[in-house]
Design a protein around this motif. Structure first.
Motif, PDB file in Angstrom:
ATOM      1  N   LYS A   1       0.817  -1.215   0.000  1.00 14.70           N
ATOM      2  CA  LYS A   1       0.000   0.000   0.000  1.00 14.70           C
ATOM      3  C   LYS A   1       0.850   1.263   0.000  1.00 14.70           C
ATOM      4  CE  LYS A   1      -4.198  -1.807   1.915  1.00 14.70           C
ATOM      5  NZ  LYS A   1      -3.753  -2.846   2.915  1.00 14.70           N
ATOM      6  N   PHE A   2       2.147   1.068   0.068  1.00 15.45           N
ATOM      7  CA  PHE A   2       3.030   2.214   0.277  1.00 15.45           C
ATOM      8  C   PHE A   2       3.312   2.962  -1.025  1.00 15.45           C
ATOM      9  CE2 PHE A   2       7.523   3.793   0.806  1.00 15.45           C
ATOM     10  CZ  PHE A   2       7.197   4.854   1.636  1.00 15.45           C
ATOM     11  N   ASN A   3       3.034   4.239  -1.021  1.00 17.15           N
ATOM     12  CA  ASN A   3       3.412   5.112  -2.132  1.00 17.15           C
ATOM     13  C   ASN A   3       4.530   6.022  -1.648  1.00 17.15           C
ATOM     14  OD1 ASN A   3       1.864   4.330  -4.280  1.00 17.15           O
ATOM     15  ND2 ASN A   3       0.106   5.569  -3.655  1.00 17.15           N
ATOM     16  N   PRO A   4       5.723   5.810  -2.154  1.00 16.15           N
ATOM     17  CA  PRO A   4       6.864   6.499  -1.542  1.00 16.15           C
ATOM     18  C   PRO A   4       6.818   8.023  -1.654  1.00 16.15           C
ATOM     19  CG  PRO A   4       7.562   5.170  -3.442  1.00 16.15           C
ATOM     20  CD  PRO A   4       6.130   4.861  -3.182  1.00 16.15           C
ATOM     21  N   TYR A   5       6.026   8.551  -2.560  1.00 16.27           N
ATOM     22  CA  TYR A   5       5.953  10.008  -2.677  1.00 16.27           C
ATOM     23  C   TYR A   5       4.560  10.570  -2.406  1.00 16.27           C
ATOM     24  CZ  TYR A   5      10.795  10.018  -3.813  1.00 16.27           C
ATOM     25  OH  TYR A   5      12.156   9.874  -3.706  1.00 16.27           O
ATOM     26  N   GLN A   6       3.863   9.876  -1.537  1.00 13.55           N
ATOM     27  CA  GLN A   6       2.565  10.369  -1.097  1.00 13.55           C
ATOM     28  C   GLN A   6       2.779  11.171   0.172  1.00 13.55           C
ATOM     29  OE1 GLN A   6      -0.807   8.207  -1.729  1.00 13.55           O
ATOM     30  NE2 GLN A   6      -1.688  10.164  -1.123  1.00 13.55           N
ATOM     31  N   PRO A   7       2.585  12.471   0.112  1.00 10.98           N
ATOM     32  CA  PRO A   7       2.916  13.301   1.282  1.00 10.98           C
ATOM     33  C   PRO A   7       1.868  13.221   2.379  1.00 10.98           C
ATOM     34  CG  PRO A   7       2.039  14.663  -0.487  1.00 10.98           C
ATOM     35  CD  PRO A   7       2.112  13.261  -1.024  1.00 10.98           C
ATOM     36  N   ASP A   8       2.305  13.459   3.584  1.00  7.45           N
ATOM     37  CA  ASP A   8       1.385  13.687   4.686  1.00  7.45           C
ATOM     38  C   ASP A   8       0.893  15.141   4.611  1.00  7.45           C
ATOM     39  OD1 ASP A   8       1.672  11.139   5.554  1.00  7.45           O
ATOM     40  OD2 ASP A   8       3.090  11.600   7.165  1.00  7.45           O
ATOM     41  N   ALA A   9       0.119  15.537   5.594  1.00  7.25           N
ATOM     42  CA  ALA A   9      -0.465  16.876   5.580  1.00  7.25           C
ATOM     43  C   ALA A   9       0.592  17.973   5.538  1.00  7.25           C
ATOM     44  CB  ALA A   9      -1.352  17.066   6.804  1.00  7.25           C
ATOM     45  N   ASP A  10       1.741  17.716   6.112  1.00  5.37           N
ATOM     46  CA  ASP A  10       2.798  18.737   6.107  1.00  5.37           C
ATOM     47  C   ASP A  10       3.562  18.738   4.785  1.00  5.37           C
ATOM     48  OD1 ASP A  10       4.166  16.367   6.325  1.00  5.37           O
ATOM     49  OD2 ASP A  10       5.351  16.958   8.071  1.00  5.37           O
ATOM     50  N   LEU A  11       3.075  18.018   3.806  1.00  6.16           N
ATOM     51  CA  LEU A  11       3.652  17.932   2.466  1.00  6.16           C
ATOM     52  C   LEU A  11       4.889  17.044   2.384  1.00  6.16           C
ATOM     53  CD1 LEU A  11       3.242  21.638   1.228  1.00  6.16           C
ATOM     54  CD2 LEU A  11       1.684  19.698   0.909  1.00  6.16           C
ATOM     55  N   VAL A  12       5.251  16.423   3.491  1.00 12.67           N
ATOM     56  CA  VAL A  12       6.437  15.564   3.500  1.00 12.67           C
ATOM     57  C   VAL A  12       6.001  14.102   3.476  1.00 12.67           C
ATOM     58  CG1 VAL A  12       8.549  14.971   4.742  1.00 12.67           C
ATOM     59  CG2 VAL A  12       7.605  17.297   4.900  1.00 12.67           C
ATOM     60  N   PRO A  13       6.510  13.325   2.541  1.00  9.61           N
ATOM     61  CA  PRO A  13       6.152  11.898   2.524  1.00  9.61           C
ATOM     62  C   PRO A  13       7.000  11.111   3.526  1.00  9.61           C
ATOM     63  CG  PRO A  13       7.096  12.650   0.400  1.00  9.61           C
ATOM     64  CD  PRO A  13       7.363  13.707   1.412  1.00  9.61           C
ATOM     65  N   PRO A  14       6.410  10.136   4.186  1.00  5.01           N
ATOM     66  CA  PRO A  14       7.218   9.236   5.021  1.00  5.01           C
ATOM     67  C   PRO A  14       8.237   8.526   4.152  1.00  5.01           C
ATOM     68  CG  PRO A  14       4.857   8.869   5.377  1.00  5.01           C
ATOM     69  CD  PRO A  14       4.989   9.778   4.201  1.00  5.01           C
ATOM     70  N   MET A  15       9.301   8.043   4.768  1.00  2.00           N
ATOM     71  CA  MET A  15      10.404   7.510   3.966  1.00  2.00           C
ATOM     72  C   MET A  15      10.774   6.107   4.401  1.00  2.00           C
ATOM     73  SD  MET A  15      14.150   9.259   3.395  1.00  2.00           S
ATOM     74  CE  MET A  15      15.516   8.340   2.637  1.00  2.00           C
ATOM     75  N   ALA A  16      10.808   5.201   3.448  1.00  2.00           N
ATOM     76  CA  ALA A  16      11.323   3.859   3.718  1.00  2.00           C
ATOM     77  C   ALA A  16      12.787   3.817   3.326  1.00  2.00           C
ATOM     78  CB  ALA A  16      10.542   2.831   2.906  1.00  2.00           C
ATOM     79  N   ASN A  17      13.564   3.052   4.032  1.00  2.00           N
ATOM     80  CA  ASN A  17      14.954   2.851   3.636  1.00  2.00           C
ATOM     81  C   ASN A  17      15.075   1.614   2.750  1.00  2.00           C
ATOM     82  OD1 ASN A  17      15.675   5.010   5.323  1.00  2.00           O
ATOM     83  ND2 ASN A  17      15.884   3.625   7.082  1.00  2.00           N
ATOM     84  N   ALA A  18      16.117   1.576   1.979  1.00  2.00           N
ATOM     85  CA  ALA A  18      16.361   0.390   1.161  1.00  2.00           C
ATOM     86  C   ALA A  18      16.554  -0.819   2.068  1.00  2.00           C
ATOM     87  CB  ALA A  18      17.595   0.589   0.290  1.00  2.00           C
ATOM     88  N   GLY A  19      16.092  -1.952   1.619  1.00  2.00           N
ATOM     89  CA  GLY A  19      16.298  -3.184   2.384  1.00  2.00           C
ATOM     90  C   GLY A  19      15.219  -3.453   3.402  1.00  2.00           C
ATOM     91  N   GLU A  20      14.238  -2.572   3.491  1.00  2.00           N
ATOM     92  CA  GLU A  20      13.183  -2.779   4.477  1.00  2.00           C
ATOM     93  C   GLU A  20      11.956  -3.467   3.889  1.00  2.00           C
ATOM     94  OE1 GLU A  20      14.242   0.976   7.461  1.00  2.00           O
ATOM     95  OE2 GLU A  20      12.554   1.173   6.076  1.00  2.00           O
ATOM     96  N   GLY A  21      12.076  -3.825   2.610  1.00  2.00           N
ATOM     97  CA  GLY A  21      10.989  -4.602   2.028  1.00  2.00           C
ATOM     98  C   GLY A  21       9.924  -3.808   1.305  1.00  2.00           C
TER      99      GLY A  21
END
Ligand SMILES: Cc1ncc(C[n+]2csc(CCOP(=O)(O)OP(=O)(O)O)c2C)c(N)n1
Ligand SMILES: Cc1ncc(C[n+]2csc(CCOP(=O)(O)OP(=O)(O)O)c2C)c(N)n1
Ligand code: SF4
Ligand code: SF4
Ligand code: SF4
Ligand code: SF4
Ligand code: SF4
Ligand code: SF4
Ligand SMILES: [Mg+2]
Ligand SMILES: [Mg+2]
Lengths: 91, 275, 182, 383, 383, 275, 91, 182
Positions: free
Chosen positions: D208-228
């Motif tokens: 379900k993760f969209n890496p560039y879907q921002p939260d309300a503050d316009l910043v998207p949460p970030m996954a690191n490589a290797g975390e699946g």
């Protein structure tokens, strides 16, 4: 350049005619010339130059053979060898 | 009748006297290498008005500011492309690159391999002191494994480049290495390099007592010169892939490559008419 | 109270280290404010260089020496370059290394020590800076000797601490004497 | 040294070393760099300190590589940093741009020296300030902090990491040679008092993760490589899935957000210090080492009875527009002191919008301003 | 084709090809480059044309090398050029700075595309305009021209060479993808009507020649390598002899002059076009492709009876400060149309100094503005 | 009882279906090479969550956008330093660089030689199509002398690099070359490269009919494949210095280098404890 | 992967059990699969796909031996070989 | 008078070249103002692409097509993407390649030609663009046939001029006929 390689008319030139000159205030005292002179012509001076280095100086008692190594090894372009050519008057 | 001839008169003619003394440290070998280059130029009878020196940034690169000829002290690593432009704009110029090891094969590595590939008509003199002297002695790609530097205090764990290997693999037509002690040979090699068409490289291993020697048990230039005296051996024609230098190890000197292949100018069909 | 100290010489003499040691002594062990700054050229060795230390019991806005209250010089070039600044101050303290500096045309009072010679006699010419620092502290008292000694111990290479202590003491005691002689 | 590598107590550090220690306190565990005066000491310190504490120091072949490497390391999950000065900063521009486009948290330190080009490598300047804002191609917004002392080098480095993790943006610490090479007492924040920010992590499952879907503050949460999460990252214009989309619409959406996530959060980001501005008729604006000198000159002016005040920009970018707008109507003049030919003065003048004069005291570099010059300008402006 | 390689007549060229032909008309005989969309066609054209006319085309390994090579070639006596787009432009910054510092005449073309980073490689933007002014570290002044049509690509390239030779400065042709890839009729100036400028040569003998001793216009005459002057050129701060001098005084003198030689000659350098500004209440400011769209929108507005005018910046840098200052007091509003998040608008706003409103119509890139958007803004501003 | 097994199910699992079709031209070999890489990964049983692909910019570099794993499409030429940072920050990752020839050895040449020198723990797959495909087919450092391209219309006069030579001289521990026709061997080489510690390189010669083939008398991918079929020969262990490719000349394929030397991670003393 | 290398119990499997599938709209008509199939199983289709390419198609008259080459050579990931395993009921 | 012409198709069909030829014909040989612009994606082949030609007897400020007076489409994708713009114009002329485009839901009048098939029959599928261009000129007359033919000669590879002339003529005559039939 490389005058020391000039085929000198050896018999017309008296040995001991080479004089090593060191621009005292250019020398930084690295001792390259001193250690690598094949005839130990050079040694430390007794006092420091204006930059605070102890320059090399020629030992008048030693005989320079004008191999030129001191000239070319000096990183400061401080050394030269002068040669007195005493030519026969009639040549 | 007595005539005095002072040898250094010759070098003094080609050096900017008004900029002496130079900035190099006591016991640094850069001045010695520069002297050898100038002797080669003088001996070769080059018209100094048609000789240009290009350098990047570093202690070695400062040489460009001390010679009496058209000289360019450019940016770190970019001396070769600058020199390429200069040479192609005026092929009558003899273009000499005077470069530190970091300048040439660290930040400048890409230009180095490409200039060699193109066989660009430039002679490179590289003063290799195994580190970045100018910035205070950090490790670089030529620093032998194990050497201590200001960014490898407990010993450099990276493998190092052999500059002749890189030059040869990239296509240089002339590759030689000497130390600051092999001055006649150095001068001869530079003289030869200057006459070759295409990309020629002469590496001069040089003391940097202040920042490199100091941390590696050779605190003076003289210590380093004595190391060269004992550790170097001359092997002309040695395989350039096999002349890597280990920490305080053997230094293989000699002329490693001297081949002919068309130079860039030749390949590009430069001739006076079309210029 | 603000002291403004200048140390001048050429690259390689350890001028910068001496300045750092003084600044650190004041800031960390004397609990003063102390800024240490340096001027140097592109040369790694040689060339004029200068350390500036401003020590204050208040906060220091301007971190450079404007009106040097004390100056120690260890080369002729540094003497020529920096001592004119002393003219701005009333009763500045000038210290020279007597073997390296000829204070030509300097008419005011000055102190001298053969720091380099002393160091050489101790077998380590490169601790002349510490001898000089000791003398400076002895003459000026800009920092406490104990603090400076602690700062030296922190700053010098391991194994050379004792030598440096002796160098400091040599200079320091000569400084105290010079003051007494005054 | 505490177990996370954090020193404790007070030290006599120059600004460069303070910066390195600040990074370590902030949790930086990856440094890639290339030596350059006057920033080299940061790299040197990191090369000693990081391996001791399980971090990585790598000296790259140039600054292009250094900048690229810290981006890679950030995606590998480490807080990462590089340091340089003008020439190297210029070389970093392209990959700095990649950092903005891919929203990669990292810190870039520029210890400014006098340019252009090689200039005066060992001497101070503040002439890369506009470059910090505009040096890379394309539209983006930048955060840049300017420290005035070694202590601030330490503190602001931590601040820089926090902002970079919070807003997923490369943050620039725009120091200068004077501060970098000056030594002064630096007090290390005890670990328990440190407020550290770490990138916000995805809260949804990988599918379900969209890496560039921002939260309300316009910043998207970030996954690191290797975390699946199996995400894609690109410097091309991309949609919320991170996929390239080559349309003006995608561009408008993405780049607008990149600009807005800084601009709309400016109140949270911008920090300034004002002294004596309440009743001031003349306000001197400055930053970095100049702010120290200005402080001294303003004190002298006050002693003369002149109603002088001072505005120190901690965050030079984003620019403290509202502060200038607030102050302008009450003043006889702004004076801008900077060691360049006039950079931040342009912003001051713009925001002053003709409400008051804006006077520049420039300096081409090599030295800080003499306090007398500033004092004299204050006197003149106050008349 | 005439004997100096100059075409004659009219051609249907895209802007990139027009640019290459402009360079050839201007006497450019050295081109170093690296392919990049949307500037590649310039290099391709040069690779075919230059060898025919005794010039040199070389494709370098990257843009860093390209920029360095054209500097070297300039010193070798050739008029030289490179072309690129955003990512390559970012990579050129360090050596562009060397060009400013060493006062090397050359032309750098940036056919702008949408960024940051790789962005939209095939689509238009005007977002490197501030980078053109501030992208390299240190203080300097820049000249940048913006063409609006293939014909202007041709004409302004010649102008760029002339300015670069006259002022010994790298000149930037800040084109954009829309103009670069649009084809239109281009008329080649006949050789006899071309006004070409060539660098001023030394008038003294080599032993008296100081390579950085300026004439009254602040520009020093220039010797080429190989002419016997034996000069030294360095990116370090230098004196009039060209020798490095590591002092603030030398820096002040040199860098001040580098800035002033552009700024004090701005009246000679700056070119703008004004349409209908005499009675205008609203003036729309723009450059490059946008200026064309604006022209259209302003015509529509005039048809509606709105007193709209237009200011087209030919030289965006140095900025036409005096024009803005002259116009501001009479206007209801400036409108700035640019394909970026707001760059030149900052200068307009600054120079307007609160005398009139400044409205920005931004665009993140990928497309030109729709004329209706501009028209609507004009209507609103005119109310 | 009948069971159907569809082979492509396997590849489809690792490809972003929602991004198909990809942008590559008909007859372009990049997809073929990418397929080989994925087969190697699957066969090797790698946990795809721990595999990351990094690329620069170019047609080849677009591959990163098509694989279902953590993937990074960075800037032109800088993929290797990015990958270096990624790998060192998380050494558990298997980091694969998928790169075009221009990306890797033109603009990226410096990073290439330095990553090889360091023996950085990265596997590089280089799709060599002898030109810059993405920008419309200009000559580059791998373009054979004589080849026509959009910036060498009358034939490229620059000598070209042999990528294996450069890799070997710089220090790569594993170097192999295959064409898009040698698919089993390519897959095997990639599988081997993936298991080696340090810097490994597999070069895949690939058709670019649209912009390269078209100007060089091989206007379709099939023409280029047929050229590979006739012109290639397998010489495992061939001297990498001698496998240069001339225009329409012989293509020496095989595994050229497979040596052991400590990798960067090993030299730097990485281990789980200190991380 | 590489199921074609799986040691199949050849005698339990009837020949002719392999079927080549081509995702018609993915194919770009490069003809790699057609030209390099050792059994000429593949050929051009008669009509174009939605992208305007002429896709490859299997000739039902030809016998695929599941060598797999078409699968791995296809740059479009468009080809698969399906296999009907008819096992003996008692295995 | 201003004509705004759009040509749409996919990469590789020569749409862009056809647009260029038309623009050049108008600008250089018909002595009109003419801008030619193009839209294309990152693909070298495939993907929708579009050529826009604006032809005017005055000057052209806005160089893009706002209100297409004529449009020729050679792919279904292009049909779907671009034809909605025709709604803005009164009596626009739409032309399709009948083998490649099914004009679903398009209710207004349109012209069709089997350009690709014709080209294939002539032995060179890649001259379908010129066939289409001929047809377009025949139907719309936006440029004179002579000018377009001259422009084709300038633009196509040496040696293919005649083939291209024939392709143009084929399309052109069909266009003239289609108009007559109208
Ligand atoms: C872009 C850039 N990065 C870094 C520097 C700092 N710098 C100056 S010289 C140098 C290294 C010089 O090393 P080398 O070329 O070996 O010369 P040496 O001083 O040893 O003679 C560095 C890193 C710079 N000037 N420019
Ligand atoms: C800094 C920079 N310069 C130039 C470009 C333009 N560019 C994009 S891809 C490319 C070359 C690609 O060639 P290669 O790596 O061989 O990949 P290919 O397309 O052939 O697969 C170039 C020059 C760019 N994106 N960035
Ligand atoms: S020339 Fe030779 S012998 Fe004479 S002093 Fe010099 S080194 Fe010694
Ligand atoms: S070699 Fe030169 S610098 Fe060294 S000691 Fe001798 S004279 Fe002095
Ligand atoms: S630092 Fe080293 S290289 Fe530089 S001048 Fe000193 S000894 Fe020579
Ligand atoms: S241009 Fe060449 S490399 Fe790029 S997708 Fe097409 S065939 Fe492949
Ligand atoms: S699997 Fe082999 S035999 Fe079967 S169709 Fe494919 S290539 Fe031909
Ligand atoms: S290999 Fe793939 S793309 Fe090529 S013809 Fe066969 S199915 Fe189509
Ligand atoms: Mg070095
Ligand atoms: Mg390629």
């Amino acid at each position: 350049m490389n005058y020391w390689r000039k085929p000198l008319d050896r018999d017309k030139v008296k040995p001991g005619d080479f004089e090593v000159h060191i621009l005292k205030d250019r020398c930084k005292g690295c001792r390259f010339c001193i250690d690598f002179c094949p005839r130990q012509v050079l040694r430390d001076s007794d006092d420091l130059n204006t930059k605070g280095y102890r320059p090399a100086a020629a030992d008048p008692a030693k005989q320079c053979i004008n191999c030129g190594f001191c000239v070319i090894v000096c990183p400061e372009f401080a050394v030269s060898v002068a040669m007195r050519l005493e030519k026969e008057p009639n040549v | 009748m007595t005539i005095e001839i002072a040898n250094t008169k010759v070098i003094d003619q080609y050096i900017r006297q008004d900029r002496m003394p130079h900035i190099w440290c006591p016991g640094c070998g850069i001045g010695t290498v520069l002297h050898a280059l100038i002797r080669s130029l003088v001996k070769g009878g080059y018209d100094m008005d048609k000789v240009a020196m290009v350098s990047g940034i570093g202690c070695t690169a400062r040489a460009a500011g001390y010679v009496k000829m058209d000289s360019f002290h450019t940016t770190h690593g970019r001396a070769l492309p600058f020199a390429t432009g200069l040479k192609l704009a005026n092929p009558d110029l003899k273009v000499i690159l005077f470069s530190g090891d970091g300048d040439l094969v660290s930040i400048g590595g890409n230009h180095f391999i490409h200039a060699a590939r193109r066989n660009m008509d430039i002679t490179v003199i590289c003063v290799n002191n195994f580190n970045y002297g100018m910035t205070g002695g950090q490790m670089g790609p030529t620093t032998p494994t194990g050497a201590r530097t200001s960014t490898s205090r407990s010993g450099n764990y990276e493998p190092s480049f052999s500059i002749p290997a890189l030059a040869a693999a990239s296509g240089a037509v002339y590759v030689a290495r000497w130390t600051c002690l092999h001055l006649r040979q150095l001068e001869n090699s530079i003289s030869e390099a200057l006459t070759r068409k295409g990309f020629s490289l002469v590496e001069a291993i040089s003391p940097c007592p202040t920042v490199y020697g100091r941390l590696n048990k050779q605190p003076t230039g003289l210590d380093q010169m004595k190391y060269y005296q004992t550790a170097s051996s001359v092997e002309n024609g040695a395989d350039p892939m096999k002349v890597g230098i280990e920490l305080n190890g053997k230094i293989t000197c000699g002329k490693f490559v001297d081949i002919e292949r068309p130079s860039y100018l030749e390949m590009a069909g430069f001739d006076k008419e079309t210029r | 109270m603000e002291s403004q100290v200048v140390l001048g010489g050429f690259g390689g003499q350890g001028i910068i280290l001496a300045g750092f040691i003084l600044g650190q002594a004041s800031a960390i062990y004397d609990h003063q404010s102390a800024t240490f700054t340096q001027d140097y050229g592109p040369e790694a060795r040689g060339g004029a260089c200068r350390a500036q230390v401003v020590i204050s019991d208040g906060t220091i806005s301007y971190p450079y020496v404007q009106n040097p209250t004390a100056m120690a010089v260890m080369s002729q070039e540094a003497f020529t370059k920096y001592t004119p600044e002393l003219a701005r101050v009333k009763n500045p303290i000038l210290i020279i290394d007597e073997d390296l500096v000829k204070p030509a045309n300097y008419t005011a009072k000055y102190y001298k020590i053969a720091a380099t010679r002393i160091a050489r006699e101790m077998g380590r010419p490169n601790i002349a800076n510490i001898v000089m620092l000791g003398f400076l502290i002895g003459v000026t008292g800009v920092a406490s000797a104990e603090s400076v000694k602690q700062s030296i111990r922190d700053a010098v290479p391991k194994g050379t601490e004792e030598l440096n202590m002796r160098a400091f003491e040599q200079g320091y005691s000569q400084g105290i004497e010079a003051i007494k002689a005054n | 040294m505490s177990n996370n590598g954090h020193l404790s107590g007070s030290f006599y550090f120059n600004g460069d070393i303070a910066c390195a220690e600040g990074a370590i306190s902030a949790g930086c565990r990856f440094f890639a760099g290339y030596p350059i005066t006057p920033a080299t000491e940061i790299a040197e310190r990191m090369s000693e300190r990081l391996p001791e504490i399980g971090g990585v120091y790598i000296q790259m072949e140039d600054e292009l590589a250094s900048m690229a490497a810290i981006l890679g390391a950030a995606w590998g999950g480490k807080k990462s940093m590089t340091s340089t000065s003008g020439p190297g900063f210029s070389l970093m521009m392209e990959n700095l741009g990649l950092g903005y486009m891919t929203e990669t948290p990292c810190v870039v330190v520029n210890v400014q020296r006098a340019g252009p080009s090689t200039g005066l490598p060992t001497l101070v300047a503040q002439a890369d300030m506009m470059q910090a804002r505009w040096g890379a191609h394309g539209c983006y917004s930048a955060i840049a902090l300017c420290p005035s002392s070694p202590q601030e080098m330490y503190d602001y480095t931590i601040k820089a990491f926090n902002l970079s993790e919070k807003y997923r943006v490369p943050v620039l610490l725009m120091a200068d040679e004077a501060v970098g090479h000056m030594s002064e007492k630096v007090t290390i924040t005890p670990p328990e008092k440190l407020k550290l920010v770490t990138r916000r992590k995805p809260t949804v499952s990988p599918d379900k993760f969209n890496p560039y879907q921002p939260d309300a503050d316009l910043v998207p949460p970030m996954a690191n490589a290797g975390e699946g999460y199996g995400f894609h990252v690109t410097g091309l214009t991309h949609d919320e899935r991170g996929y390239p989309v080559m349309t003006p619409q995608a561009q408008e959406k993405l780049v607008r957000r990149l600009v807005d996530k800084i601009d709309k959060n400016r109140d949270d980001i911008i920090e300034v210090e004002e002294w004596d501005t309440d009743d001031a008729e003349v306000v001197v604006v400055s930053y970095g080492i100049s702010a120290r000198i200005v402080r001294y000159a303003v004190e002298l002016a006050r002693k003369e009875g002149i109603k002088a005040g001072m505005l120190k920009l901690i965050t030079v970018w984003p620019f403290a527009e509202s502060t200038i707008k607030r102050l302008a109507p009450r003043l006889k003049s702004f004076i801008v002191v900077e060691i360049n030919a006039g950079q931040i003065v342009l912003e001051v003048e713009r925001c002053a919008a003709g409400q008051t004069k804006t006077v520049l005291l420039p300096g081409m570099g090599g030295a800080v301003h003499h306090p007398d010059v500033i004092l004299e300008a204050i006197r003149k402006a106050a008349k």
